[in-house]
Design an enzyme around this catalytic site. Structure first.
Site, mmCIF file in Angstrom:
data_model
loop_
_atom_site.group_PDB
_atom_site.id
_atom_site.type_symbol
_atom_site.label_atom_id
_atom_site.label_comp_id
_atom_site.label_asym_id
_atom_site.label_seq_id
_atom_site.Cartn_x
_atom_site.Cartn_y
_atom_site.Cartn_z
ATOM 1 C CE LYS A 81 -2.114 -1.112 3.852
ATOM 2 N NZ LYS A 81 -1.380 -2.369 4.159
ATOM 3 N NE ARG A 125 -5.022 -0.935 9.255
ATOM 4 C CZ ARG A 125 -3.777 -0.489 9.078
ATOM 5 N NH1 ARG A 125 -3.539 0.613 8.412
ATOM 6 N NH2 ARG A 125 -2.761 -1.155 9.531
ATOM 7 N NE ARG A 185 7.765 -2.384 6.179
ATOM 8 C CZ ARG A 185 6.450 -2.280 6.326
ATOM 9 N NH1 ARG A 185 5.712 -1.704 5.389
ATOM 10 N NH2 ARG A 185 5.856 -2.762 7.391
ATOM 11 N NE ARG A 243 6.251 -0.157 9.715
ATOM 12 C CZ ARG A 243 5.109 -0.139 9.029
ATOM 13 N NH1 ARG A 243 5.035 0.483 7.870
ATOM 14 N NH2 ARG A 243 4.032 -0.734 9.502
ATOM 15 N NE ARG A 267 1.990 -4.654 10.969
ATOM 16 C CZ ARG A 267 3.073 -4.576 10.197
ATOM 17 N NH1 ARG A 267 4.211 -5.100 10.593
ATOM 18 N NH2 ARG A 267 3.016 -3.975 9.043
HETATM 19 P P1 AP5 Z 1 4.829 -1.616 1.865
HETATM 20 O O1 AP5 Z 1 4.527 -0.788 0.685
HETATM 21 O O2 AP5 Z 1 5.505 -0.958 3.033
HETATM 22 O O3 AP5 Z 1 3.520 -2.388 2.338
HETATM 23 P P2 AP5 Z 1 2.234 -1.838 3.112
HETATM 24 O O4 AP5 Z 1 1.045 -2.516 2.536
HETATM 25 O O5 AP5 Z 1 2.238 -0.347 3.147
HETATM 26 O O6 AP5 Z 1 2.553 -2.470 4.510
HETATM 27 P P3 AP5 Z 1 2.478 -1.839 5.960
HETATM 28 O O7 AP5 Z 1 3.192 -2.844 6.837
HETATM 29 O O8 AP5 Z 1 2.990 -0.438 6.011
HETATM 30 O O9 AP5 Z 1 0.967 -1.878 6.215
HETATM 31 P P4 AP5 Z 1 0.262 -1.817 7.561
HETATM 32 O O10 AP5 Z 1 -1.137 -1.597 7.120
HETATM 33 O O11 AP5 Z 1 0.506 -2.968 8.450
HETATM 34 O O12 AP5 Z 1 1.009 -0.614 8.293
HETATM 35 P P5 AP5 Z 1 0.612 0.884 8.606
HETATM 36 O O13 AP5 Z 1 1.845 1.675 8.515
HETATM 37 O O14 AP5 Z 1 -0.584 1.317 7.815
HETATM 38 O O15 AP5 Z 1 5.694 -2.856 1.366
HETATM 39 C C1 AP5 Z 1 6.250 -3.783 2.290
HETATM 40 C C2 AP5 Z 1 7.644 -4.234 1.786
HETATM 41 O O16 AP5 Z 1 7.509 -4.946 0.559
HETATM 42 C C3 AP5 Z 1 8.619 -3.089 1.466
HETATM 43 O O17 AP5 Z 1 9.918 -3.505 1.818
HETATM 44 C C4 AP5 Z 1 8.524 -2.899 -0.050
HETATM 45 O O18 AP5 Z 1 9.743 -2.424 -0.590
HETATM 46 C C5 AP5 Z 1 8.215 -4.317 -0.517
HETATM 47 N N1 AP5 Z 1 7.296 -4.366 -1.655
HETATM 48 C C6 AP5 Z 1 6.137 -3.663 -1.792
HETATM 49 N N2 AP5 Z 1 5.526 -4.001 -2.940
HETATM 50 C C7 AP5 Z 1 6.313 -4.953 -3.528
HETATM 51 C C8 AP5 Z 1 6.206 -5.719 -4.719
HETATM 52 N N3 AP5 Z 1 5.153 -5.579 -5.549
HETATM 53 N N4 AP5 Z 1 7.177 -6.617 -5.003
HETATM 54 C C9 AP5 Z 1 8.223 -6.777 -4.150
HETATM 55 N N5 AP5 Z 1 8.391 -6.098 -3.010
HETATM 56 C C10 AP5 Z 1 7.441 -5.192 -2.688
HETATM 57 O O19 AP5 Z 1 0.128 0.770 10.120
HETATM 58 C C11 AP5 Z 1 1.036 0.463 11.153
HETATM 59 C C12 AP5 Z 1 0.291 0.463 12.484
HETATM 60 O O20 AP5 Z 1 -0.277 1.773 12.724
HETATM 61 C C13 AP5 Z 1 -0.917 -0.485 12.573
HETATM 62 O O21 AP5 Z 1 -0.517 -1.793 12.959
HETATM 63 C C14 AP5 Z 1 -1.776 0.209 13.635
HETATM 64 O O22 AP5 Z 1 -1.291 -0.035 14.933
HETATM 65 C C15 AP5 Z 1 -1.573 1.679 13.325
HETATM 66 N N6 AP5 Z 1 -2.594 2.208 12.386
HETATM 67 C C16 AP5 Z 1 -2.373 2.695 11.128
HETATM 68 N N7 AP5 Z 1 -3.531 3.082 10.555
HETATM 69 C C17 AP5 Z 1 -4.499 2.831 11.478
HETATM 70 C C18 AP5 Z 1 -5.906 2.999 11.477
HETATM 71 N N8 AP5 Z 1 -6.569 3.475 10.408
HETATM 72 N N9 AP5 Z 1 -6.599 2.632 12.579
HETATM 73 C C19 AP5 Z 1 -5.970 2.134 13.671
HETATM 74 N N10 AP5 Z 1 -4.637 1.933 13.729
HETATM 75 C C20 AP5 Z 1 -3.917 2.284 12.634
#
Ligand code: AP5
Length: 221
Positions: free
Chosen positions: A13, A88, A127, A160, A171
């Protein structure tokens, strides 16, 4: 254009939202990034959110929704945005509808990045994130040119704290519990586009751009 990106942790994402934001010239709004900035800045919100994030559970809806409302009050969103990490769960989806209604905004597209579990685990455990500009790298899939250094701004790369094996599992559990209702919510609204996302990032991005272009060119009723 107003676009939401949905998908499991590690679906790409953040990676795709950044690329789409450059391609479509729209701001990227990531609730995860805003929360992490608050944690590292030791703000009141950051202090409240930290423990939830470290455990891999959701930060309470009210805190995140209030944070997002403030972001939506900034003028740069008037032509559109790429929203990543929110909603979410179904409560957040309904809260988002309210926030948007108050601002006379409607969502155009919801991209659901479909990713398999082995791919997710591999992506998250490798990552690396730039501490300065936030760009994502991956130890093997997208390695930086110089070990530990961002290709774009020279910032240091770090892992991270929620990318540990136990936290990744938690997660994924949280995600699986909430996703079905969210998917059907946007499917019923006729906005959901399922996008296979196991392939390399460039291929996934081409799919997203094509869908955005098709939507842009389609007649609106
Ligand atoms: P990446 O692009 O970072 O993946 P992502 O889907 O963004 O993964 P996240 O782990 O950031 O998602 P998340 O939803 O768990 O975390 P968030 O920060 O929102 O890609 C991952 C890796 O793969 C990278 O190394 C990249 O280079 C590689 N990659 C990507 N695409 C690729 C491809 N096609 N091929 C090969 N490699 C690839 O949330 C974190 C925390 O914040 C949550 O756990 C929660 O506690 C809190 N939080 C955030 N939003 C909310 C909300 N709305 N409500 C409540 N809590 C929230």
């Amino acid at each position: 254009m107003k676009i939401i990106l949905l998908g499991p942790p590690g679906a790409g994402k953040g990676t795709q939202a950044k690329a789409l934001s450059e391609n479509l010239n729209l701001p990227h709004i990531s609730t995860g990034d805003i929360l992490r900035q608050n944690v590292s800045g030791d703000t009141e919100l950051g202090k409240n959110a930290k423990a939830y994030m470290e455990q891999g559970t959701l930060v309470p809806d009210a805190l995140v929704t209030e944070m997002l409302a403030k972001r939506f009050d900034q003028p740069d969103i008037k032509d559109g945005f790429i929203l990543d990490g929110y909603p979410r769960n179904i409560h957040q989806a309904k809260a988002l509808d309210e926030l948007l209604k108050e601002r006379a905004i409607t969502i155009d597209l919801v991209f659901y990045l479909e990713t398999s579990e082995p791919v997710i685990i591999k992506r998250l455990s490798g990552r690396l994130v730039c501490a300065k500009c936030g760009v994502n790298f991956h130890i093997t899939n997208m390695p930086p040119k110089v070990n530990g250094i961002c290709d774009f701004c020279g910032g240091k790369l770090y892992q991270r704290t929620d990318d540990k094996e136990e936290t990744i599992k938690r997660r994924l559990e949280v995600y699986k519990k909430e996703v079905a209702s969210l998917i059907s919510y946007y499917e019923q609204a006729g906005k959901l586009k399922r996008v296979p996302a196991d392939e390399e990032a460039g291929i996934v991005l081409e799919r997203l751009i094509k869908l955005a272009q098709d939507y842009h060119d389609s007649p609106k009723v």
